[in-house]
Design a protein around this motif. Structure first.
Motif, mmCIF file in Angstrom:
data_model
loop_
_atom_site.group_PDB
_atom_site.id
_atom_site.type_symbol
_atom_site.label_atom_id
_atom_site.label_comp_id
_atom_site.label_asym_id
_atom_site.label_seq_id
_atom_site.Cartn_x
_atom_site.Cartn_y
_atom_site.Cartn_z
ATOM 1 N N VAL A 76 -29.124 26.750 1.660
ATOM 2 C CA VAL A 76 -29.206 27.920 2.549
ATOM 3 C C VAL A 76 -29.593 27.405 3.942
ATOM 4 O O VAL A 76 -30.572 26.665 4.072
ATOM 5 C CB VAL A 76 -30.258 28.927 2.023
ATOM 6 C CG1 VAL A 76 -30.469 30.055 3.029
ATOM 7 C CG2 VAL A 76 -29.836 29.466 0.668
ATOM 8 N N VAL A 77 -28.823 27.781 4.956
ATOM 9 C CA VAL A 77 -29.080 27.284 6.317
ATOM 10 C C VAL A 77 -29.345 28.456 7.261
ATOM 11 O O VAL A 77 -28.568 29.416 7.309
ATOM 12 C CB VAL A 77 -27.871 26.471 6.843
ATOM 13 C CG1 VAL A 77 -28.110 26.027 8.293
ATOM 14 C CG2 VAL A 77 -27.626 25.254 5.959
ATOM 15 N N VAL A 78 -30.450 28.358 7.978
ATOM 16 C CA VAL A 78 -30.771 29.363 9.000
ATOM 17 C C VAL A 78 -30.804 28.659 10.355
ATOM 18 O O VAL A 78 -31.517 27.661 10.531
ATOM 19 C CB VAL A 78 -32.137 30.036 8.716
ATOM 20 C CG1 VAL A 78 -32.497 31.012 9.838
ATOM 21 C CG2 VAL A 78 -32.118 30.745 7.371
ATOM 22 N N GLY A 79 -30.032 29.174 11.288
ATOM 23 C CA GLY A 79 -29.988 28.588 12.628
ATOM 24 C C GLY A 79 -30.898 29.365 13.564
ATOM 25 O O GLY A 79 -30.593 30.505 13.918
ATOM 26 N N GLY A 80 -32.019 28.761 13.946
ATOM 27 C CA GLY A 80 -32.940 29.422 14.878
ATOM 28 C C GLY A 80 -32.820 28.840 16.274
ATOM 29 O O GLY A 80 -32.885 29.547 17.265
ATOM 30 N N GLY A 81 -32.635 27.527 16.360
ATOM 31 C CA GLY A 81 -32.602 26.850 17.654
ATOM 32 C C GLY A 81 -31.285 27.070 18.382
ATOM 33 O O GLY A 81 -30.214 27.016 17.758
ATOM 34 N N VAL A 82 -31.399 27.340 19.655
ATOM 35 C CA VAL A 82 -30.210 27.514 20.500
ATOM 36 C C VAL A 82 -30.518 26.966 21.887
ATOM 37 O O VAL A 82 -31.673 26.870 22.292
ATOM 38 C CB VAL A 82 -29.803 29.005 20.671
ATOM 39 C CG1 VAL A 82 -29.252 29.579 19.396
ATOM 40 C CG2 VAL A 82 -30.966 29.847 21.185
ATOM 41 N N ARG A 83 -29.460 26.612 22.602
ATOM 42 C CA ARG A 83 -29.621 26.286 24.022
ATOM 43 C C ARG A 83 -28.541 27.056 24.774
ATOM 44 O O ARG A 83 -27.450 27.266 24.230
ATOM 45 C CB ARG A 83 -29.467 24.789 24.241
ATOM 46 C CG ARG A 83 -29.805 24.377 25.660
ATOM 47 C CD ARG A 83 -29.579 22.912 25.908
ATOM 48 N NE ARG A 83 -30.495 22.050 25.169
ATOM 49 C CZ ARG A 83 -30.310 20.737 25.014
ATOM 50 N NH1 ARG A 83 -29.254 20.155 25.535
ATOM 51 N NH2 ARG A 83 -31.179 20.009 24.332
ATOM 52 N N TYR A 84 -28.859 27.477 25.985
ATOM 53 C CA TYR A 84 -27.869 28.171 26.814
ATOM 54 C C TYR A 84 -27.311 27.234 27.868
ATOM 55 O O TYR A 84 -28.060 26.488 28.503
ATOM 56 C CB TYR A 84 -28.502 29.376 27.519
ATOM 57 C CG TYR A 84 -28.490 30.627 26.678
ATOM 58 C CD1 TYR A 84 -27.337 31.404 26.589
ATOM 59 C CD2 TYR A 84 -29.611 31.014 25.971
ATOM 60 C CE1 TYR A 84 -27.310 32.548 25.808
ATOM 61 C CE2 TYR A 84 -29.594 32.157 25.189
ATOM 62 C CZ TYR A 84 -28.437 32.916 25.112
ATOM 63 O OH TYR A 84 -28.425 34.041 24.346
#
Ligand SMILES: NC(=O)c1ccc[n+]([C@@H]2O[C@H](COP(=O)([O-])OP(=O)(O)OC[C@H]3O[C@@H](n4cnc5c(N)ncnc54)[C@H](OP(=O)(O)O)[C@@H]3O)[C@@H](O)[C@H]2O)c1
Length: 288
Positions: free
Chosen positions: A229-237
């Motif tokens: 199960v993968v949850v993507g929390g990190g992002v960059r704009y």
């Protein structure tokens, strides 16, 4: 086989449905909830985030006092804005949108926030409450991830969860939250970061991997075990373009995964409003 998608919007809808009678009750006792926002500077993404929060507050019939300081605001300006929010009787809870311009010491500013009005749950007193499993506002993105896993009936208790990143807003509080003794948590949590260069060893053995690094594409299929199960929390704009930590190709390996857009964002906003409702209930004398 393609992974099952776990969008955040249905989770957020369920949270707002739960909040509805509580908001009605507040309005019924003559207490209109108030969510304040402080924005420093002209960062486009921050302006959009603040705008979304104010719009939702208005949709719910709340007051949403807002202070917008210029890009060259001083620390004293930010502290004065925070004190205005602390003292404003219309405001139950508020936030200072992060990131702030480089001349602002965000952590020092945070110390000025009334912990009872800290909607982000980031004041050291509230992070201390989290560490001690005491009631209090929980940082919104971690709380939203716990709610998302529960909503999609992903078993967490007793399972091997690996969090990639130990930042103060996401990885660290998430690790505290998911290791608490509660049916939707109670996990064996490992936190990896730049001090663990062989971190794929840990993500590869995990049942649940949560990316919280803010490094686009850092998580690749070869870092995962099939069915994870993968949850993507990190992002960059980059401008308006959102670059997630989780590479798209992970969808081919994962059993369940958050979408690249519309994953934890909606759940974060829902948790912000849950924290605000709790603050409003306390101020209205509906809870201790
Ligand atoms: N979607 C949302 O609503 C939402 C809300 C809040 C935050 N976020 C995102 O979540 C991310 C994390 O936020 P944060 O404030 O906690 O970030 P942060 O303080 O910058 O922490 C990033 C963490 O990632 C680790 N890291 C960075 N590069 C790495 C690498 N190459 N290998 C291993 N570990 C690496 C860092 O390790 P070190 O500690 O060793 O430096 C650090 O622990 C950001 O992208 C932020 O935008 C999203």
């Amino acid at each position: 086989m393609a992974a099952v998608m776990m969008p955040g919007a249905p989770v957020a809808d369920a949270v707002f449905a739960d909040l509805e009678p509580r908001i009605e009750k507040l309005l019924g006792v003559g207490h209109t909830p108030g969510l304040g926002t402080v924005l420093v500077g002209d960062d486009g993404a921050s302006e959009r985030y603040v705008g979304m929060k104010m719009k939702k507050a208005e949709e719910l019939g709340w007051t949403s006092p807002h202070i917008h300081l210029p890009e060259d605001a001083t620390q004293a300006d930010v502290v004065a804005a925070i004190r205005r929010m602390n003292d404003d009787p219309r405001v139950d809870a508020f936030l200072v949108q992060h990131p702030t311009p480089p001349q602002i010491d965000y952590d020092a500013a945070l110390m000025e926030v009334d912990p009872d009005k800290d909607v982000d749950g980031m004041h050291p007193l509230n992070l201390g409450r989290l560490a001690l499993s005491m009631p209090g506002p929980v940082p919104c993105t971690p709380a939203g991830i716990e709610a998302l896993l529960a909503f999609y009936e992903i078993p967490v208790a007793g399972r091997d969860v690996c969090v990639l990143g130990r930042g103060a807003t996401l990885g660290r509080p998430l690790a505290l939250l998911l290791s608490q003794k509660r049916p939707t948590a109670n996990a064996a949590v490992t936190v990896v970061h730049t001090g663990v260069p062989d971190w794929p060893k840990y993500t590869k053995r995990a049942d649940i991997v949560i990316a919280a690094a803010g490094v686009p594409g850092i998580l690749q299929p070869e870092h995962l075990t099939p069915g994870v199960v993968v949850v993507g929390g990190g992002v960059r704009y980059e401008g308006r373009k959102l670059l997630p930590d989780v590479d798209e190709s992970c969808e081919e390996v994962a059993g369940a995964i958050t979408p690249r857009v519309g994953g934890v964002g909606p759940t974060t906003i829902a948790m912000l409003f849950r924290n605000a409702v709790e603050a409003a209930e306390r101020r209205a004398g509906l809870t201790a």
